[in-house]
Design an enzyme around this catalytic site. Sequence first.
Site, PDB file in Angstrom:
ATOM      1  N   HIS B 105       0.845  -1.191   0.000  1.00 40.74           N
ATOM      2  CA  HIS B 105       0.000   0.000   0.000  1.00 40.74           C
ATOM      3  C   HIS B 105       0.879   1.237   0.000  1.00 40.74           C
ATOM      4  O   HIS B 105       1.822   1.333   0.775  1.00 40.74           O
ATOM      5  CB  HIS B 105      -0.891   0.012   1.236  1.00 40.74           C
ATOM      6  CG  HIS B 105      -1.677   1.277   1.402  1.00 40.74           C
ATOM      7  ND1 HIS B 105      -2.352   1.871   0.363  1.00 40.74           N
ATOM      8  CD2 HIS B 105      -1.893   2.074   2.482  1.00 40.74           C
ATOM      9  CE1 HIS B 105      -2.947   2.966   0.792  1.00 40.74           C
ATOM     10  NE2 HIS B 105      -2.671   3.123   2.069  1.00 40.74           N
ATOM     11  N   HIS B 107       0.688   5.811  -1.081  1.00 37.58           N
ATOM     12  CA  HIS B 107      -0.111   6.955  -1.531  1.00 37.58           C
ATOM     13  C   HIS B 107       0.580   7.603  -2.723  1.00 37.58           C
ATOM     14  O   HIS B 107       0.585   8.827  -2.854  1.00 37.58           O
ATOM     15  CB  HIS B 107      -0.289   7.976  -0.406  1.00 37.58           C
ATOM     16  CG  HIS B 107      -1.003   7.468   0.799  1.00 37.58           C
ATOM     17  ND1 HIS B 107      -0.576   7.695   2.074  1.00 37.58           N
ATOM     18  CD2 HIS B 107      -2.125   6.709   0.906  1.00 37.58           C
ATOM     19  CE1 HIS B 107      -1.412   7.121   2.929  1.00 37.58           C
ATOM     20  NE2 HIS B 107      -2.348   6.508   2.233  1.00 37.58           N
ATOM     21  N   ASP B 130       0.499  -5.334 -20.976  1.00 37.15           N
ATOM     22  CA  ASP B 130       1.410  -6.362 -20.462  1.00 37.15           C
ATOM     23  C   ASP B 130       1.185  -6.653 -18.978  1.00 37.15           C
ATOM     24  O   ASP B 130       1.018  -7.802 -18.570  1.00 37.15           O
ATOM     25  CB  ASP B 130       2.877  -5.894 -20.587  1.00 37.15           C
ATOM     26  CG  ASP B 130       3.388  -5.851 -22.015  1.00 37.15           C
ATOM     27  OD1 ASP B 130       2.739  -6.400 -22.922  1.00 37.15           O
ATOM     28  OD2 ASP B 130       4.471  -5.241 -22.217  1.00 37.15           O
ATOM     29  N   HIS B 170      -8.131   7.641  -1.572  1.00 37.02           N
ATOM     30  CA  HIS B 170      -7.158   7.081  -0.647  1.00 37.02           C
ATOM     31  C   HIS B 170      -5.821   6.783  -1.337  1.00 37.02           C
ATOM     32  O   HIS B 170      -4.848   7.499  -1.123  1.00 37.02           O
ATOM     33  CB  HIS B 170      -7.783   5.821  -0.017  1.00 37.02           C
ATOM     34  CG  HIS B 170      -6.960   5.217   1.076  1.00 37.02           C
ATOM     35  ND1 HIS B 170      -7.459   4.318   1.972  1.00 37.02           N
ATOM     36  CD2 HIS B 170      -5.658   5.363   1.408  1.00 37.02           C
ATOM     37  CE1 HIS B 170      -6.513   3.962   2.819  1.00 37.02           C
ATOM     38  NE2 HIS B 170      -5.415   4.580   2.499  1.00 37.02           N
ATOM     39  N   TYR B 224       7.542 -13.645 -20.585  1.00 40.36           N
ATOM     40  CA  TYR B 224       8.497 -12.610 -20.229  1.00 40.36           C
ATOM     41  C   TYR B 224       9.406 -13.054 -19.083  1.00 40.36           C
ATOM     42  O   TYR B 224       8.995 -13.757 -18.180  1.00 40.36           O
ATOM     43  CB  TYR B 224       7.765 -11.333 -19.824  1.00 40.36           C
ATOM     44  CG  TYR B 224       8.691 -10.197 -19.523  1.00 40.36           C
ATOM     45  CD1 TYR B 224       9.436  -9.603 -20.530  1.00 40.36           C
ATOM     46  CD2 TYR B 224       8.849  -9.746 -18.225  1.00 40.36           C
ATOM     47  CE1 TYR B 224      10.301  -8.559 -20.248  1.00 40.36           C
ATOM     48  CE2 TYR B 224       9.703  -8.697 -17.945  1.00 40.36           C
ATOM     49  CZ  TYR B 224      10.433  -8.119 -18.956  1.00 40.36           C
ATOM     50  OH  TYR B 224      11.294  -7.087 -18.674  1.00 40.36           O
TER      51      TYR B 224
END
Lengths: 229, 229, 229, 229
Positions: B105, B107, B130, B170, B224
């Site tokens: 997480h 910001h 991709d 958020h 890949y």
Amino acid sequence: MSTTDEIERTREVVARLHAELPRWGLVVWTAGNVSQRVVVGSEPGPDDLFVIKPSGVTYDELTPEAMVVCDLDGTLVDGTRAPSSDTAAHAYVYRHLPHVGGVVHTHSTYATAWAARGEPVPCVLTMMADEFGGDVPIGPFALIGDDSIGRGIVETLRDSRSPAVLMRNHGPFTVGKDATAAVKAAVMVEEVARTVHIARQLGDTVPIAQADIDSLYARYQNVYGQDTK
Amino acid sequence: MSTTDEIERTREVVARLHAELPRWGLVVWTAGNVSQRVVVGSEPGPDDLFVIKPSGVTYDELTPEAMVVCDLDGTLVDGTRAPSSDTAAHAYVYRHLPHVGGVVHTHSTYATAWAARGEPVPCVLTMMADEFGGDVPIGPFALIGDDSIGRGIVETLRDSRSPAVLMRNHGPFTVGKDATAAVKAAVMVEEVARTVHIARQLGDTVPIAQADIDSLYARYQNVYGQDTK
Amino acid sequence: MSTTDEIERTREVVARLHAELPRWGLVVWTAGNVSQRVVVGSEPGPDDLFVIKPSGVTYDELTPEAMVVCDLDGTLVDGTRAPSSDTAAHAYVYRHLPHVGGVVHTHSTYATAWAARGEPVPCVLTMMADEFGGDVPIGPFALIGDDSIGRGIVETLRDSRSPAVLMRNHGPFTVGKDATAAVKAAVMVEEVARTVHIARQLGDTVPIAQADIDSLYARYQNVYGQDTK
Amino acid sequence: MSTTDEIERTREVVARLHAELPRWGLVVWTAGNVSQRVVVGSEPGPDDLFVIKPSGVTYDELTPEAMVVCDLDGTLVDGTRAPSSDTAAHAYVYRHLPHVGGVVHTHSTYATAWAARGEPVPCVLTMMADEFGGDVPIGPFALIGDDSIGRGIVETLRDSRSPAVLMRNHGPFTVGKDATAAVKAAVMVEEVARTVHIARQLGDTVPIAQADIDSLYARYQNVYGQDTK
């Protein structure tokens, strides 16, 4: 701890915190300054001192010894260089807001851009609700040289949860319980000014309900971090 | 490997990966967190644990020992500091998405800007096809403090190829088979959010046909890299 | 110098030049690649080789030994890892443009933003006239996996003074007499894409007359630098 | 101090100051140059020399020995490399503005963006009033190769308090009492160009009254810093 020892410790803190300003991209050249109150006596009062950076000195030269000490009238009481040209504004804040232990001033780009339009940063991010408890307010236009900058800061922050004020056409001033908290507020005000600016470039942002802002702010101020903020 | 050894190894991985967040400009101050699941038993299940950063600690202080260990209810089981205030959201994801081994997480600015408008990032770059297989979706507005953030993440990602969700007002949450993959997704979601933002500033972008998006995604997920992604 | 020695020298050059891509902010994570031709015989021809980065490897791991060698069909002839997934495009360019000795591909943000709109970067800066001799052109949309990317690059650059092409919805490819020149073109195309983008955000730019563009380009290509460019 | 000693000292200053240009993000690759006058005799005059960077050399290679010395016609008088291709412009400024002791040229992004639109940067920030005393003016379009760039700089700066001119479609030139002051002006002109650009992206800025600009400028030029500016 004696006042002398406290001043020495505060010189080190303030010198070290100045390095955070270029680290987070908040200043160029010699712009920007950090100060911290030294409480003289049992609680904050008119006999307190504060430590601040001298004027026109580059960030590479900022050592504890280079810092200067002023009283709450902004008069130099210890140090070999002239104090920052923003000293009167810092002194005014310490005189009128006894709970404030640290003050920071920068011209950080996005916060200053909102200040140039005279437009508050609207609270549209949960991290703004956490840290600022609402919009970041605009202070009045004020010339340097007397108490008008300090008065503008104090009058704006008195009515706001925000630890940051954007002085019109000038830039942000932030406060905190100590200089570390004020530096954190200076970093965060630039971050939210930048993020909301970018959000607004491509259209309208979604408002956050006032009750949700209040709830986020109350929670963050009470429970975040490891006891200290 | 014993669970104890696995926890020690995971503490090192998670501490090291936190350094990637400021390195790629995704966080300021103490914002942002990385976690990784520790599988207890032969396959992912409700007895698993995860390692996450403690709350309110700066990136300079992040050592393996400082990391904390929680169970899938988000309860601290090892460590001397309070876990990140986003722990409940990480725990919810691990409980409901057994294939997820890492959660991040942040910001980060551009991703958060799309979140502040509540607008998905449209898939107009081959590198988005991709990595994300389509648009980056928006999750609901949710207050911190109960399961609502975790539930919003899981409900949004269940119907999407994207390893990233932008929680409204958020910021982004990303997932992956381990914490490294989730950090990569956090870096890439900011990159595509930034590039598409800039593209859109001067006019309309050219869409990519759905069949081409599908073809690029299928190829990238299969061939890949050096066997591992 | 023997071909073997030349390959060793080229591995070092190509490994070192990859470090320029993150240094100038052109790539994140493992995106982006640099290659350089190894001439086999007295002049460039179909038996040449080229050195390129392997697929899916981070920039911290890029040593001379990690680089791989391919022939002009893009087939691996030396190295322990799979070549970059963009190898076929590099090979096509070397096969069809014998004067090209270096190729670079990035997803640098501002250049990719113009590519997402399918809009050439107009030549409104003297430094663009110097380096690109006119607009930076857009190449076609092309899927990865066959010759279509390489063909799009070659067809677009054949009719242009520009050493850079922006492949639609994808990103820039640049060429030069060697990999250093192609890296310089990759740095410069992002710089001009960014500057012209920013100029255009607040209004129209002032055009430069074609005769002035021609004059600046001719002068720069002939007299700039210390004999070598 | 003898002229020979003064030249050696100036080579060191000019080499060191070039490192400030990439440090503050003002240049990419080899673009940009700094020079400083060497006064020959008791006061600035036509027999003076100046030290400048050679052409087409990267910032990593800039040592005092690599710097070159020219007379005020721009003719090389000491050094093993060709002087910067902008040498004629620097020479013209030193010939016609005896109070100028340092000149800097960059293509810094935001300043160049204003130059590409041919639009002066309006004085809407107190730090602009302090440093520039008003708007940052636009100079004419001029081709390289004769005196037209130098003439454009001198004619524009003669009528302005600003130490910076934005040459149309080209980029900023700045001047100062020495090279350090000119580098500071180069850093500040990019900073104000960037901040005002960002302010204007979301609406109109608030003007500052001319009397307030005059007051800020007079104060800053007289009292700021530690005796020297």
